[in-house]
Write a protein that holds these residues in place. Structure first.
Motif, PDB file in Angstrom:
ATOM      1  N   ASP A  82      13.844 -12.997   1.745  1.00  0.00           N
ATOM      2  CA  ASP A  82      15.076 -12.269   1.407  1.00  0.00           C
ATOM      3  C   ASP A  82      15.034 -10.834   1.904  1.00  0.00           C
ATOM      4  O   ASP A  82      16.034 -10.271   2.316  1.00  0.00           O
ATOM      5  CB  ASP A  82      15.237 -12.155  -0.133  1.00  0.00           C
ATOM      6  CG  ASP A  82      15.660 -13.465  -0.751  1.00  0.00           C
ATOM      7  OD1 ASP A  82      16.012 -14.390  -0.009  1.00  0.00           O
ATOM      8  OD2 ASP A  82      15.608 -13.553  -2.002  1.00  0.00           O
ATOM      9  N   ARG A  83      13.870 -10.234   1.769  1.00  0.00           N
ATOM     10  CA  ARG A  83      13.807  -8.778   1.932  1.00  0.00           C
ATOM     11  C   ARG A  83      13.511  -8.307   3.343  1.00  0.00           C
ATOM     12  O   ARG A  83      13.986  -7.229   3.739  1.00  0.00           O
ATOM     13  CB  ARG A  83      12.746  -8.216   0.979  1.00  0.00           C
ATOM     14  CG  ARG A  83      13.171  -8.332  -0.475  1.00  0.00           C
ATOM     15  CD  ARG A  83      12.088  -7.821  -1.394  1.00  0.00           C
ATOM     16  NE  ARG A  83      12.548  -7.766  -2.783  1.00  0.00           N
ATOM     17  CZ  ARG A  83      11.829  -7.303  -3.785  1.00  0.00           C
ATOM     18  NH1 ARG A  83      10.598  -6.865  -3.554  1.00  0.00           N
ATOM     19  NH2 ARG A  83      12.315  -7.275  -5.010  1.00  0.00           N
ATOM     20  N   TYR A  84      12.712  -9.049   4.091  1.00  0.00           N
ATOM     21  CA  TYR A  84      12.302  -8.504   5.392  1.00  0.00           C
ATOM     22  C   TYR A  84      13.481  -8.186   6.325  1.00  0.00           C
ATOM     23  O   TYR A  84      13.456  -7.159   7.003  1.00  0.00           O
ATOM     24  CB  TYR A  84      11.230  -9.388   6.050  1.00  0.00           C
ATOM     25  CG  TYR A  84       9.814  -9.078   5.535  1.00  0.00           C
ATOM     26  CD1 TYR A  84       9.622  -8.472   4.295  1.00  0.00           C
ATOM     27  CD2 TYR A  84       8.681  -9.373   6.286  1.00  0.00           C
ATOM     28  CE1 TYR A  84       8.349  -8.175   3.815  1.00  0.00           C
ATOM     29  CE2 TYR A  84       7.395  -9.073   5.813  1.00  0.00           C
ATOM     30  CZ  TYR A  84       7.238  -8.483   4.581  1.00  0.00           C
ATOM     31  OH  TYR A  84       5.972  -8.176   4.111  1.00  0.00           O
ATOM     32  N   PHE A 135      16.528  -1.853 -15.093  1.00  0.00           N
ATOM     33  CA  PHE A 135      15.468  -1.207 -14.299  1.00  0.00           C
ATOM     34  C   PHE A 135      16.028  -0.675 -12.981  1.00  0.00           C
ATOM     35  O   PHE A 135      15.737   0.443 -12.569  1.00  0.00           O
ATOM     36  CB  PHE A 135      14.332  -2.211 -14.029  1.00  0.00           C
ATOM     37  CG  PHE A 135      13.312  -1.695 -13.043  1.00  0.00           C
ATOM     38  CD1 PHE A 135      12.369  -0.756 -13.429  1.00  0.00           C
ATOM     39  CD2 PHE A 135      13.316  -2.141 -11.717  1.00  0.00           C
ATOM     40  CE1 PHE A 135      11.445  -0.263 -12.507  1.00  0.00           C
ATOM     41  CE2 PHE A 135      12.396  -1.651 -10.801  1.00  0.00           C
ATOM     42  CZ  PHE A 135      11.454  -0.715 -11.199  1.00  0.00           C
ATOM     43  N   ARG A 136      16.875  -1.483 -12.331  1.00  0.00           N
ATOM     44  CA  ARG A 136      17.435  -1.057 -11.030  1.00  0.00           C
ATOM     45  C   ARG A 136      18.335   0.164 -11.184  1.00  0.00           C
ATOM     46  O   ARG A 136      18.376   1.020 -10.297  1.00  0.00           O
ATOM     47  CB  ARG A 136      18.222  -2.202 -10.379  1.00  0.00           C
ATOM     48  CG  ARG A 136      17.397  -3.441 -10.023  1.00  0.00           C
ATOM     49  CD  ARG A 136      16.344  -3.186  -8.975  1.00  0.00           C
ATOM     50  NE  ARG A 136      15.446  -4.335  -8.826  1.00  0.00           N
ATOM     51  CZ  ARG A 136      14.214  -4.255  -8.344  1.00  0.00           C
ATOM     52  NH1 ARG A 136      13.698  -3.111  -7.937  1.00  0.00           N
ATOM     53  NH2 ARG A 136      13.469  -5.335  -8.249  1.00  0.00           N
ATOM     54  N   ASP A 137      19.065   0.267 -12.308  1.00  0.00           N
ATOM     55  CA  ASP A 137      19.895   1.458 -12.545  1.00  0.00           C
ATOM     56  C   ASP A 137      19.016   2.705 -12.623  1.00  0.00           C
ATOM     57  O   ASP A 137      19.310   3.731 -12.015  1.00  0.00           O
ATOM     58  CB  ASP A 137      20.668   1.336 -13.874  1.00  0.00           C
ATOM     59  CG  ASP A 137      21.795   0.318 -13.782  1.00  0.00           C
ATOM     60  OD1 ASP A 137      22.171  -0.049 -12.649  1.00  0.00           O
ATOM     61  OD2 ASP A 137      22.276  -0.111 -14.845  1.00  0.00           O
ATOM     62  N   GLY A 141       0.811  -1.227   0.000  1.00  0.00           N
ATOM     63  CA  GLY A 141       0.000   0.000   0.000  1.00  0.00           C
ATOM     64  C   GLY A 141       0.842   1.274   0.000  1.00  0.00           C
ATOM     65  O   GLY A 141       0.336   2.345   0.333  1.00  0.00           O
ATOM     66  N   LYS A 142       2.105   1.163  -0.423  1.00  0.00           N
ATOM     67  CA  LYS A 142       2.994   2.337  -0.361  1.00  0.00           C
ATOM     68  C   LYS A 142       2.445   3.523  -1.162  1.00  0.00           C
ATOM     69  O   LYS A 142       2.481   4.657  -0.682  1.00  0.00           O
ATOM     70  CB  LYS A 142       4.389   1.955  -0.906  1.00  0.00           C
ATOM     71  CG  LYS A 142       5.141   0.959  -0.024  1.00  0.00           C
ATOM     72  CD  LYS A 142       6.291   0.338  -0.793  1.00  0.00           C
ATOM     73  CE  LYS A 142       5.738  -0.502  -1.917  1.00  0.00           C
ATOM     74  NZ  LYS A 142       6.624  -1.302  -2.692  1.00  0.00           N
ATOM     75  N   SER A 143       1.940   3.250  -2.359  1.00  0.00           N
ATOM     76  CA  SER A 143       1.492   4.363  -3.205  1.00  0.00           C
ATOM     77  C   SER A 143       0.176   4.963  -2.708  1.00  0.00           C
ATOM     78  O   SER A 143       0.068   6.185  -2.574  1.00  0.00           O
ATOM     79  CB  SER A 143       1.317   3.905  -4.659  1.00  0.00           C
ATOM     80  OG  SER A 143       2.534   3.375  -5.117  1.00  0.00           O
TER      81      SER A 143
HETATM   82  C1  S3P Z   1       9.243  -4.547  -7.671  1.00  0.00           C
HETATM   83  C2  S3P Z   1       8.120  -3.890  -7.239  1.00  0.00           C
HETATM   84  C3  S3P Z   1       7.336  -2.994  -8.093  1.00  0.00           C
HETATM   85  C4  S3P Z   1       8.189  -2.455  -9.251  1.00  0.00           C
HETATM   86  C5  S3P Z   1       8.856  -3.580  -9.957  1.00  0.00           C
HETATM   87  C6  S3P Z   1       9.776  -4.397  -9.049  1.00  0.00           C
HETATM   88  C7  S3P Z   1       9.975  -5.399  -6.713  1.00  0.00           C
HETATM   89  O1  S3P Z   1       6.845  -1.893  -7.334  1.00  0.00           O
HETATM   90  O2  S3P Z   1       9.148  -1.545  -8.778  1.00  0.00           O
HETATM   91  O3  S3P Z   1       7.856  -4.389 -10.510  1.00  0.00           O
HETATM   92  O4  S3P Z   1      11.168  -5.689  -6.942  1.00  0.00           O
HETATM   93  O5  S3P Z   1       9.372  -5.767  -5.673  1.00  0.00           O
HETATM   94  P1  S3P Z   1       5.701  -2.018  -6.185  1.00  0.00           P
HETATM   95  O6  S3P Z   1       6.367  -2.442  -4.926  1.00  0.00           O
HETATM   96  O7  S3P Z   1       5.170  -0.620  -6.107  1.00  0.00           O
HETATM   97  O8  S3P Z   1       4.697  -2.986  -6.699  1.00  0.00           O
END
Ligand code: S3P
Length: 192
Positions: A146-148, A67-69, A24-26
């Motif tokens: 991985d992320r938490y 994309f990450r860049d 729900g970040k956005s």
């Molecule tokens: C990603 C989440 C997406 C978007 C891309 C990669 C990720 O954004 O940046 O698809 O690596 O979790 P949201 O978290 O807004 O869905």
């Protein structure tokens, strides 16, 4: 009517929302920015604007590393601006450079959500390239594992619940106010 921000509090740096897709970040970020009376930026949208392509198109054409860049550059630019609320994509904070930029220049808030809530939201849409796998739920769980631990480095954690967007935005703003309000009282700034 738009609510005025509380007078005892002024945001002195960007608030960066981190967390998994579907947290729900956005939606919450947009409303929290309204309450704080600062601009809102969605890093994913800014990347799409800069590339003139959708995120699935960027992944498909150039791959995730590209994309990450772009994501790193866009977030660096947003962090240079005036205080704002910035929603980042789920992988942004996993990039060490982006993470340290955020740590130096912003207040990071992890919107932490349970797997079941995330799944109920992300399984409704096919717009997330990372979940286009044979077993997207397992992929989601792997990403969470991985992320938490890395998301836990955020300055603040706000639990994302299945309540109204307004209630979540209020909880986020309250957490930010408490943190920055205290910081200002105890630390102050040179020359203040
Ligand atoms: C990603 C989440 C997406 C978007 C891309 C990669 C990720 O954004 O940046 O698809 O690596 O979790 P949201 O978290 O807004 O869905």
């Amino acid at each position: 009517m738009k609510k005025k921000p509380p007078q005892d509090f002024a945001l002195d740096r960007p608030v960066v929302l981190i967390g998994m897709m579907g947290a729900g970040k956005s939606t919450i970020g947009l409303r929290a920015a309204g309450l704080l009376d600062v601009p809102f930026y969605d890093a994913d949208k800014e990347i799409e604007k800069a590339a003139d392509m959708t995120i699935p198109e960027i992944f498909e054409t150039f791959g995730e590393a590209h994309f990450r860049d772009g994501e790193r550059r866009v977030i660096a630019r947003l962090l240079e601006g005036k205080p704002s609320v910035i929603a980042t994509g789920g992988g942004a904070f996993m990039d060490p450079e982006t993470r340290s930029l955020i740590a130096e220049n912003a207040l990071s808030v992890w919107l932490r959500a349970e797997e079941t809530l995330l799944w109920s939201r992300v399984s409704r849409r096919s717009s997330r390239p990372l979940l286009q796998t044979d077993n997207p739920r397992q992929t989601l769980n792997n990403l969470i594992a991985d992320r938490y631990p890395v998301y836990a480095e955020a300055d603040l954690v706000v639990e994302s619940k299945d309540v109204s967007k307004e209630a979540m935005a209020g909880a986020l703003v309250a957490a930010v106010r408490e943190r920055l309000g205290q910081g200002q009282k105890h630390e102050g700034k040179p020359g203040e």
